[in-house]
Design a protein around this motif. Structure first.
Motif, PDB file in Angstrom:
ATOM      1  N   GLU A   1      -5.641   3.442  15.677  1.00  0.00           N
ATOM      2  CA  GLU A   1      -6.553   3.932  14.636  1.00  0.00           C
ATOM      3  C   GLU A   1      -6.847   5.403  14.884  1.00  0.00           C
ATOM      4  O   GLU A   1      -6.961   5.844  16.033  1.00  0.00           O
ATOM      5  CB  GLU A   1      -7.850   3.126  14.659  1.00  0.00           C
ATOM      6  CG  GLU A   1      -8.829   3.492  13.555  1.00  0.00           C
ATOM      7  CD  GLU A   1     -10.040   2.581  13.548  1.00  0.00           C
ATOM      8  OE1 GLU A   1      -9.939   1.489  12.972  1.00  0.00           O
ATOM      9  OE2 GLU A   1     -11.065   2.960  14.147  1.00  0.00           O
TER      10      GLU A   1
ATOM     11  N   SER B   1      -8.873   4.861   8.259  1.00  0.00           N
ATOM     12  CA  SER B   1      -7.804   4.475   7.342  1.00  0.00           C
ATOM     13  C   SER B   1      -6.426   4.739   7.945  1.00  0.00           C
ATOM     14  O   SER B   1      -5.406   4.356   7.363  1.00  0.00           O
ATOM     15  CB  SER B   1      -7.931   5.232   6.021  1.00  0.00           C
ATOM     16  OG  SER B   1      -7.759   6.631   6.220  1.00  0.00           O
TER      17      SER B   1
ATOM     18  N   GLU C   1       0.831  -1.197   0.000  1.00  0.00           N
ATOM     19  CA  GLU C   1       0.000   0.000   0.000  1.00  0.00           C
ATOM     20  C   GLU C   1       0.869   1.252   0.000  1.00  0.00           C
ATOM     21  O   GLU C   1       2.020   1.227   0.447  1.00  0.00           O
ATOM     22  CB  GLU C   1      -0.915   0.019   1.234  1.00  0.00           C
ATOM     23  CG  GLU C   1      -1.910  -1.129   1.289  1.00  0.00           C
ATOM     24  CD  GLU C   1      -2.738  -1.087   2.558  1.00  0.00           C
ATOM     25  OE1 GLU C   1      -3.716  -0.308   2.612  1.00  0.00           O
ATOM     26  OE2 GLU C   1      -2.410  -1.836   3.485  1.00  0.00           O
TER      27      GLU C   1
ATOM     28  N   TYR D   1      -0.478  -1.294   5.563  1.00  0.00           N
ATOM     29  CA  TYR D   1      -1.098  -0.960   6.830  1.00  0.00           C
ATOM     30  C   TYR D   1      -1.607  -2.237   7.500  1.00  0.00           C
ATOM     31  O   TYR D   1      -1.988  -3.196   6.833  1.00  0.00           O
ATOM     32  CB  TYR D   1      -2.286  -0.013   6.627  1.00  0.00           C
ATOM     33  CG  TYR D   1      -1.916   1.420   6.328  1.00  0.00           C
ATOM     34  CD1 TYR D   1      -1.367   2.238   7.319  1.00  0.00           C
ATOM     35  CD2 TYR D   1      -2.141   1.976   5.064  1.00  0.00           C
ATOM     36  CE1 TYR D   1      -1.052   3.563   7.055  1.00  0.00           C
ATOM     37  CE2 TYR D   1      -1.830   3.298   4.792  1.00  0.00           C
ATOM     38  CZ  TYR D   1      -1.281   4.092   5.792  1.00  0.00           C
ATOM     39  OH  TYR D   1      -0.966   5.409   5.525  1.00  0.00           O
TER      40      TYR D   1
END
Length: 503
Positions: free
Chosen positions: A422, A428, A180, A443
């Motif tokens: 988080e 995200s 990612e 992630y």
């Protein structure tokens, strides 16, 4: 399910009574009940009963079910019956006493007589340390007699893996090999070698704790899906990259068997095929590299990784046995102080429970994930084995000003610690870790990374105090936590301060 069965029996009884003589009614009722139990319940009926209990917040346990219910699950679970034998307080040992061997042999004689076979590699599998045997069962009378016999601690349908198969969380649970793009605001860098520090490390003062300890000399046992052979920073000399010690080591083992045959010994290797274990290994112990890649909490600790599962959901016989065997192997290693398990299931599994107790008795500090929800596990609270008193349960929270669980994290009275992993109102924003392949990042999230982070912090504490035992290390972690000495009914002692823990 039970209510429907009762209604069916009542209707049948009324019909029989209306057309038969009173002198034969009792006999016909008994015959009807025997006929009803001559066939196993369907998978749908079994799952309905399990789900009903879980939805009411009850703990599902095979021992609370009828002989017929357990037999039905065994029949749909490859005919595997797991027997825990001996007394509850009986010690587990490779050298069993003659009295314990006699108890085991007596139970096997009951099985052999009712099943009409002689024990072989395809009908009986013995566990080496814990007092457990797996046997092939087809006859309900076997279960009835075993349940009426002394020295049986539990009987479980350990091969039953049909619960949850209609949901999205199945064999792909927690797995991802995809890299990612990482937001540059989600990490800082070390000086002078520019390894990337996850944003959530700073929330727990982990970089500041490195001035006192980096985890050197402490072995962390990881029980998960293994570690990728394609990520060089978690293998061989790459594990010593940059500012990490040349004396640290990573070792990889495999206890997961990939086979349709429950008695098979076809081990599936040591390397990760899922991605989850690789992410946890990175979180705990990735080197303080000079490649501009994420660094782990205890970047000088040793890593002993077991590929014991196919994914994070322990719904398969071979996964359950694989985890049990990994716990026992790690329990017997003097260089391993900490065990991290970001895996679990919705109810207690006997052979894993036994193995946790064994590893705990060997002085290991065992961390377990409180649970991460998908459509399968949502709403079920803290999952096994984090529910055990022998484990330390961890879950994830957001970086808001008040305690708020992460979007998919489980909470409850069994939780001991929390880790910020988080963003508040930003699901995200998660910790960046090494990817499955070289030069790749990704992630990770949920209670899994919270557990791995806590295991890494524990390694920092233990390295600072190498003569301490697990209880002393755990006490230090509690004292450093935000809510101590109080304990929240949802978040335990709260967020750990790594700097305070190592001072």
């Amino acid at each position: 399910m039970k209510t429907n069965t009762i209604k069916l029996l009542l209707v049948t009884l009324i019909l029989v009574s209306s057309c038969a003589k009173d002198t034969t009614s009792d006999f016909q009722e008994e015959t009807q009940q025997i006929t009803d139990q001559s066939k196993p319940l369907t998978i749908q009926e079994i799952n309905s009963e399990i789900e009903s209990q879980l939805n009411k917040g009850e703990a599902f346990d095979w021992k609370n079910e009828s002989d017929h219910f357990l037999w039905s699950a065994v029949m749909h679970g490859g005919n595997i019956l797991t027997i825990g034998y001996g007394a509850e307080n009986e010690n587990f040992s490779e050298q069993r006493s003659s009295a314990l061997e006699t108890k085991k042999d007596n139970l096997l004689k009951i099985v052999e007589t009712n099943e009409n076979y002689k024990r072989s590699n395809e009908t009986v599998v013995e566990h080496e340390i814990i007092n457990v045997i797996d046997v092939k069962v087809e006859n309900i009378e076997t279960i009835r007699q075993l349940r009426a016999t002394k020295n049986v601690r539990y009987l479980e349908a350990n091969g039953y893996n049909h619960f949850g198969t209609d949901y999205t969380m199945k064999s792909s649970s927690g797995c991802s090999k995809s890299g990612e793009s990482i937001n540059s605001s989600h990490y800082t860098t070390t000086n002078p070698n520019n390894a990337q520090i996850s944003w959530h490390f700073n929330k727990h003062n982990i970089p500041q704790a490195w001035n006192y300890s980096t985890g050197a000399g402490i072995g962390i046992g990881l029980i998960d899906t293994g570690v990728s052979q394609s990520q060089s920073l978690l293998n061989g000399n790459g594990f010593k990259d940059g500012y990490s010690s040349n004396s640290r080591y990573v070792q990889k083992y495999g206890t997961f068997i990939d086979s349709n045959w429950w008695w098979s010994s076809n081990y599936d290797g040591v390397h990760d095929k899922c991605g989850h274990g690789t992410a946890m290994a990175s979180t705990m112990a990735a080197p303080r590299n000079d490649n501009g890649m994420p660094v782990g909490v205890a970047y000088n600790a040793n890593l002993i990784a077991y590929r014991a599962t196919e994914d994070v959901l322990l719904n398969d016989y071979h996964e359950r046995k694989g985890v049990s065997n990994a716990l026992i192997a790690l329990g017997n290693r003097s260089d391993v102080k900490i065990i991290s398990m970001s895996i679990g299931y919705l109810w207690s599994i006997g052979n894993i429970k036994d193995a946790v107790k064994y590893a705990n008795s060997k002085g290991k500090l065992i961390f377990a994930a409180g649970g991460t929800s998908t459509s399968f596990t949502n709403g079920y609270g803290v999952i096994f084995p984090a529910t055990m008193s022998e484990t330390v349960a961890v879950t994830g929270v957001t970086d808001g000003s008040n305690y708020e669980r992460c979007d998919v994290c489980h909470t409850g009275s069994k939780i001991d610690f929390t880790i910020i992993m988080e963003g508040y109102n930003n699901t995200s924003k998660h910790p960046p870790v090494l990817g499955f392949y070289n030069n790749q990042r990704s992630y990770t999230g949920g209670s899994s990374v919270a557990t791995a982070t806590t295991a890494g912090i524990a390694a920092l504490v233990w390295a600072k105090h190498p003569t301490w035992n697990k209880d002393q290390v755990l006490t230090k972690l509690k004292q450093s936590a935000d809510l101590y000495p109080s304990k929240s009914s949802s978040f335990g002692y709260g967020n750990i301060d790594a700097l305070q823990a190592v001072q």
